[in-house]
Design an enzyme around this catalytic site. Sequence first.
Site, mmCIF file in Angstrom:
data_model
loop_
_atom_site.group_PDB
_atom_site.id
_atom_site.type_symbol
_atom_site.label_atom_id
_atom_site.label_comp_id
_atom_site.label_asym_id
_atom_site.label_seq_id
_atom_site.Cartn_x
_atom_site.Cartn_y
_atom_site.Cartn_z
ATOM 1 N N ARG A 51 0.788 -1.037 -0.127
ATOM 2 C CA ARG A 51 0.144 -0.071 -0.068
ATOM 3 C C ARG A 51 0.944 1.388 -0.034
ATOM 4 O O ARG A 51 0.515 2.389 -0.544
ATOM 5 C CB ARG A 51 -1.078 0.006 1.369
ATOM 6 N N TYR A 103 -16.664 16.297 -15.298
ATOM 7 C CA TYR A 103 -16.931 14.923 -15.357
ATOM 8 C C TYR A 103 -18.047 14.762 -14.530
ATOM 9 O O TYR A 103 -17.900 15.406 -13.166
ATOM 10 C CB TYR A 103 -15.487 14.103 -15.044
ATOM 11 N N ASP A 175 -7.569 18.154 -15.329
ATOM 12 C CA ASP A 175 -8.000 16.893 -15.820
ATOM 13 C C ASP A 175 -7.645 17.037 -17.029
ATOM 14 O O ASP A 175 -8.321 17.296 -17.951
ATOM 15 C CB ASP A 175 -9.518 16.611 -15.217
ATOM 16 N N LYS A 200 -8.121 5.362 -19.521
ATOM 17 C CA LYS A 200 -8.534 5.797 -20.946
ATOM 18 C C LYS A 200 -7.394 5.312 -21.803
ATOM 19 O O LYS A 200 -6.792 4.443 -21.992
ATOM 20 C CB LYS A 200 -9.047 7.142 -20.991
HETATM 21 C C1 LIG Z 1 -13.150 8.391 -16.865
HETATM 22 C C2 LIG Z 1 -12.979 9.759 -16.549
HETATM 23 C C3 LIG Z 1 -12.476 10.163 -15.228
HETATM 24 C C4 LIG Z 1 -12.990 9.083 -13.911
HETATM 25 O O1 LIG Z 1 -11.869 8.091 -14.219
HETATM 26 P P1 LIG Z 1 -12.193 6.464 -13.740
HETATM 27 O O2 LIG Z 1 -10.910 5.569 -14.100
HETATM 28 O O3 LIG Z 1 -13.247 6.173 -14.533
HETATM 29 O O4 LIG Z 1 -12.413 6.813 -12.084
HETATM 30 C C5 LIG Z 1 -12.480 11.393 -14.644
HETATM 31 N N1 LIG Z 1 -12.407 12.330 -15.859
HETATM 32 C C6 LIG Z 1 -12.404 12.226 -17.070
HETATM 33 C C7 LIG Z 1 -12.365 13.133 -17.791
HETATM 34 C C8 LIG Z 1 -12.694 10.979 -17.728
HETATM 35 O O5 LIG Z 1 -13.160 10.655 -18.683
#
Ligand SMILES: *Cc1c(COP(=O)(O)O)cnc(C)c1O
Length: 379
Positions: A51, A103, A175, A200
């Site tokens: 962890r 988001y 982000d 992603k």
């Molecule tokens: C998918 C996504 C998130 C959240 O990420 P997770 O891995 O699903 O927790 C946050 N911001 C954006 C722009 C995303 O596309």
Amino acid sequence: MSKKRHFETEAIQATEPHGDETGSVANAIYPSTTFRREDDGSFASGFIYSRKHNPNRKLLENALAKIEGGHCAFAFASGMAAINTVLQSLKAGNHVIVPDDAYYELRRTLAELFANWHLSHTQVDMTDTAAIKSALQPNTRLIWIESPSNPLLKVTDIRQVAAIAHENNALCVVDNTWCTPVLQRPLELGADAVMYSTTKYFGGHSDSLSGALVINSNAPKEFVDNLANIQNLSGAVPSAFDCWLITRGIKTMKLRIMQQVHNANKLAAFLQQHPKVKTVHFPDLPSHPQHQLAKTQMPQGSGAMLSIQIGETQQQAMAVIARLHLFTRATSLGGVESLVEHRRSVEGKASLTPVNLIRISVGIEHIDDLIDDWMHALS
Ligand SMILES: *Cc1c(COP(=O)(O)O)cnc(C)c1O
């Protein structure tokens, strides 16, 4: 060697095994949760318990910092865990400014979880500098940027908003999930940290749920120390296998993304000239309201996400989606396979997304086949 390496080279070099006695060119996976002490009680390897630290996570975090030009990085079990860590680093009574189309689950987290802990927030249109300034409060400690936005692809001027944050003693976190460091470099524009859902484009194959924060060397030390502490104490860390997958994904990320950007540009141009398509939201199109800003902020392309509006009703949009064969109907984005989604029905009742909007994540298939698929679906 003094010359700064190119991204592609750094992405390979930063993800190579280090100190592996076997000579293995590929990385090993270290699933061990715990690490042996020396007879004097010390930890020669520096690892104690997974962890806190794990060899796969350490390699990934070092690689993330290198390819982003950051001071350090933290890896998480999801993008949401990375977001929650930033929010947990704030204090009760602080105020946060977020985009009105941030988001969806970030907005829910603020409203449903952090409001209970007296962290207040204001949603603003981040393309409107005056709106951001008038949302500032004496206790504003964070301005959150997500650019391009989801699902309307609005572009925020990161340099300008980071400056507003710093003039007001607040942090600026971006982000950057939709662009990755391949296309957009928020730390170089003044952001204190970038956040990723590495689920992603970093993973790129829709098979690893994970997230990350990469920190600017100018960021306040207290903020960085807080993040490290919360990562350990909250425990939302990625498994060794997920770290291994994301580390591997970094090696091919630029190749994949550039192909996806190429395909997205071709598809956007096709959809824009189609008589049945009312609007195409895509910053690389000259018709996009912030095309000039997009070109300077994302000179290699604005990504491979786009959305279109079609017909008047949800039924009409759904009927087109149902006729596609190569675009899988699924949420998420950034994988090698093309996906399509009706966002309004995913986001639920509070959604502000137009009912006739279709969001598209463009993959690496051959563009002629992708265009044929849309031509058929729209016929
Ligand atoms: C998918 C996504 C998130 C959240 O990420 P997770 O891995 O699903 O927790 C946050 N911001 C954006 C722009 C995303 O596309």
